[in-house]
Write a protein that holds these residues in place. Structure first.
Motif, PDB file in Angstrom:
ATOM      1  N   LYS A   1       4.327  13.200   3.540  1.00  0.00           N
ATOM      2  CA  LYS A   1       2.996  13.739   3.271  1.00  0.00           C
ATOM      3  C   LYS A   1       2.118  12.734   2.512  1.00  0.00           C
ATOM      4  O   LYS A   1       0.909  12.694   2.703  1.00  0.00           O
ATOM      5  CB  LYS A   1       3.098  15.042   2.470  1.00  0.00           C
ATOM      6  N   ALA A   2       2.752  11.916   1.657  1.00  0.00           N
ATOM      7  CA  ALA A   2       1.987  10.953   0.856  1.00  0.00           C
ATOM      8  C   ALA A   2       1.252   9.938   1.732  1.00  0.00           C
ATOM      9  O   ALA A   2       0.188   9.452   1.378  1.00  0.00           O
ATOM     10  CB  ALA A   2       2.904  10.226  -0.129  1.00  0.00           C
TER      11      ALA A   2
ATOM     12  N   ILE B   1       0.843  -1.204   0.000  1.00  0.00           N
ATOM     13  CA  ILE B   1       0.000   0.000   0.000  1.00  0.00           C
ATOM     14  C   ILE B   1       0.875   1.249   0.000  1.00  0.00           C
ATOM     15  O   ILE B   1       0.590   2.231  -0.688  1.00  0.00           O
ATOM     16  CB  ILE B   1      -0.942   0.014   1.230  1.00  0.00           C
ATOM     17  N   MET B   2       1.952   1.218   0.767  1.00  0.00           N
ATOM     18  CA  MET B   2       2.897   2.339   0.799  1.00  0.00           C
ATOM     19  C   MET B   2       3.377   2.682  -0.613  1.00  0.00           C
ATOM     20  O   MET B   2       3.364   3.845  -1.022  1.00  0.00           O
ATOM     21  CB  MET B   2       4.095   1.955   1.686  1.00  0.00           C
ATOM     22  N   LYS B   3       3.752   1.653  -1.372  1.00  0.00           N
ATOM     23  CA  LYS B   3       4.260   1.894  -2.725  1.00  0.00           C
ATOM     24  C   LYS B   3       3.174   2.447  -3.644  1.00  0.00           C
ATOM     25  O   LYS B   3       3.454   3.281  -4.517  1.00  0.00           O
ATOM     26  CB  LYS B   3       4.840   0.607  -3.311  1.00  0.00           C
ATOM     27  N   MET B   4       1.932   1.992  -3.444  1.00  0.00           N
ATOM     28  CA  MET B   4       0.847   2.528  -4.265  1.00  0.00           C
ATOM     29  C   MET B   4       0.652   4.017  -3.999  1.00  0.00           C
ATOM     30  O   MET B   4       0.451   4.812  -4.927  1.00  0.00           O
ATOM     31  CB  MET B   4      -0.450   1.764  -3.993  1.00  0.00           C
ATOM     32  N   LEU B   5       0.716   4.415  -2.731  1.00  0.00           N
ATOM     33  CA  LEU B   5       0.566   5.842  -2.406  1.00  0.00           C
ATOM     34  C   LEU B   5       1.761   6.656  -2.886  1.00  0.00           C
ATOM     35  O   LEU B   5       1.610   7.781  -3.350  1.00  0.00           O
ATOM     36  CB  LEU B   5       0.379   6.032  -0.896  1.00  0.00           C
ATOM     37  N   PHE B   6       2.950   6.096  -2.770  1.00  0.00           N
ATOM     38  CA  PHE B   6       4.143   6.787  -3.279  1.00  0.00           C
ATOM     39  C   PHE B   6       4.019   6.993  -4.795  1.00  0.00           C
ATOM     40  O   PHE B   6       4.356   8.054  -5.316  1.00  0.00           O
ATOM     41  CB  PHE B   6       5.416   5.995  -2.963  1.00  0.00           C
ATOM     42  N   ALA B   7       3.537   5.963  -5.497  1.00  0.00           N
ATOM     43  CA  ALA B   7       3.372   6.067  -6.948  1.00  0.00           C
ATOM     44  C   ALA B   7       2.373   7.181  -7.270  1.00  0.00           C
ATOM     45  O   ALA B   7       2.594   8.015  -8.159  1.00  0.00           O
ATOM     46  CB  ALA B   7       2.899   4.733  -7.521  1.00  0.00           C
ATOM     47  N   GLN B   8       1.290   7.205  -6.521  1.00  0.00           N
ATOM     48  CA  GLN B   8       0.251   8.221  -6.691  1.00  0.00           C
ATOM     49  C   GLN B   8       0.829   9.629  -6.514  1.00  0.00           C
ATOM     50  O   GLN B   8       0.432  10.571  -7.202  1.00  0.00           O
ATOM     51  CB  GLN B   8      -0.841   7.951  -5.653  1.00  0.00           C
TER      52      GLN B   8
END
Ligand SMILES: Nc1ncnc2c1ncn2[C@@H]1O[C@H](COP(=O)(O)OP(=O)(O)O)[C@@H](O)[C@H]1O
Ligand SMILES: [Mg+2]
Length: 365
Positions: free
Chosen positions: A288-289, A137-144
């Motif tokens: 912040k992400a 999930i962390m990586k998905m938000l970072f990508a976003q």
């Protein structure tokens, strides 16, 4: 001036239990007794709660002594300590520092408990803690958020167990070798393997799947430095001077982190001014992400020729001994350990105040 009553919570049912005890010892050693009345709160490996003198002795020896004294239940704004000798004591705390790394401590569980108790606490809230713990999930938000990341795939354990050949094929095709296989929800490098060839993938996948229901596979970052930045603040977070880790082993595995002496922390990191500014900026964006607050340490891979930088991960309860990277980076940036504690506690109270502004009831008129 009234002293604040500060609960320092440590231990817990996680693989990072001992690391947590070391962090708590450092905090108790450095906290200003003129400003704070400290109440140690230990959680044993079995999950028993130890309060006050029993907790202090556990912290010293790492061993539970005597009879279990209390069962802890929740009251509004208080822990109700139901003593097994049939007394009920109440413990009011002004603020809590949950220094519990990993499972149940860094993943939003303890934070949720403290929200229900209505006690201010240091560090990220429930959401940021949970998101920071789950590498997928962390990586998905970072990508976003547009942060640069190394290519990765994520698999549910049930899926990879039933589609092992197909999983291995797609990793070979989309990621290649070397790659890193890791459990999504863990820390301290537990369950992580570096895989050099297709024949070794199966074992690495099944090994990581023993620790978590989700497994991540990433392309190996080659010719890279491991660079870390500390972040501190709520709405307007600031970033420290970057530091660098030189693992004694091939990668920064559990052995290199905690057992072998010889891994080095280099402060400041051996990177250019341009890259320094870049990682500090990215660290704040990563914080912040995930909707971070209080503190976090953000870790990077920086190509030796500085042509590429990747965000690796965010840690919401980083190691907190006086020689750990998080406080050392602040020290190098001009904030000494005891002042850092003051600042984190102020940020905890500030976030509590801001959250308390939201109405919890609504009457239609
Ligand atoms: N994609 C990667 N490329 C190169 N090294 C990696 C990669 N992923 C992890 N590592 C190595 O493994 C260590 C632990 O991985 P990390 O993702 O930080 O997990 P943890 O949460 O357990 O610290 C890193 O510090 C690094 O040394
Ligand atoms: Mg890490």
């Amino acid at each position: 001036l009234e002293r604040l009553r500060l609960g320092v919570m440590f231990g817990g049912r996680s693989g990072e239990h001992e690391v947590s005890l070391m962090s708590a010892r450092s905090v108790l050693g450095a906290i200003d007794p003129k400003k704070y009345e400290v109440v140690p709160i230990g959680i044993s490996k079995k999950g028993d709660w130890l309060i006050g003198p029993q907790a202090a002795s556990y912290l010293q020896t790492g061993e539970e002594k005597g009879e279990k004294e209390y069962v802890v239940i929740l009251g509004s704004g208080q822990f109700q300590l139901v003593s097994l000798k049939n007394r009920i004591d109440s413990l009011s705390l002004d603020v809590i520092f949950p220094l519990v790394h990993g499972t149940y401590g860094e993943d939003g569980c303890i934070q949720g408990l403290l929200e229900i108790l209505d006690i201010p606490y240091v560090g990220c809230g429930v959401l940021a803690s949970a998101v920071g713990m789950d590498k997928g999930i962390m990586k998905m938000l970072f990508a976003q958020a547009g942060l640069p990341q190394i290519p990765f795939l994520s698999f549910k354990r049930r899926y990879l167990e039933t589609h092992l050949d197909r999983t291995i094929e797609s990793i070979a095709r989309q990621i290649g070798f070397p790659c890193f296989v890791k459990p999504a929800n863990l820390g301290s490098s537990v369950g992580i393997s570096k895989v050099r060839e297709q024949a070794a993938l199966k074992e690495a996948l099944l090994y990581a799947a023993r620790f978590d229901g989700k497994v991540l596979v990433e392309k190996g970052a080659e010719d890279c430095l491991e660079v870390e930045v500390s972040v501190l603040g709520n709405e307007t977070p600031k970033a420290s001077i970057p530091g660098q880790i030189i693992p004694i082993n091939e990668f920064y595995d559990y052995q290199a982190k905690y057992l072998d002496k010889g891994s080095q922390l280099i402060i400041p990191a051996n990177i250019s001014d341009r890259m320094t500014n870049k990682v500090r900026e990215l660290a704040i964006q990563a914080f912040k992400a995930i909707d971070g607050s209080g503190m976090a340490r953000v870790d990077f891979f920086v190509k030796k020729d500085e042509s590429i930088v990747y965000v690796n991960e965010i840690n919401t309860i980083p190691g907190f001994t006086e020689i750990s990277m998080y406080p050392k980076l602040w020290q190098a940036s001009g904030i000494k350990y005891s002042d850092l504690l003051d600042e984190l506690i102020e940020l905890a109270l500030d976030r509590y105040k801001e959250n308390a502004r939201s109405l919890r009831s609504y009457e239609h008129s």
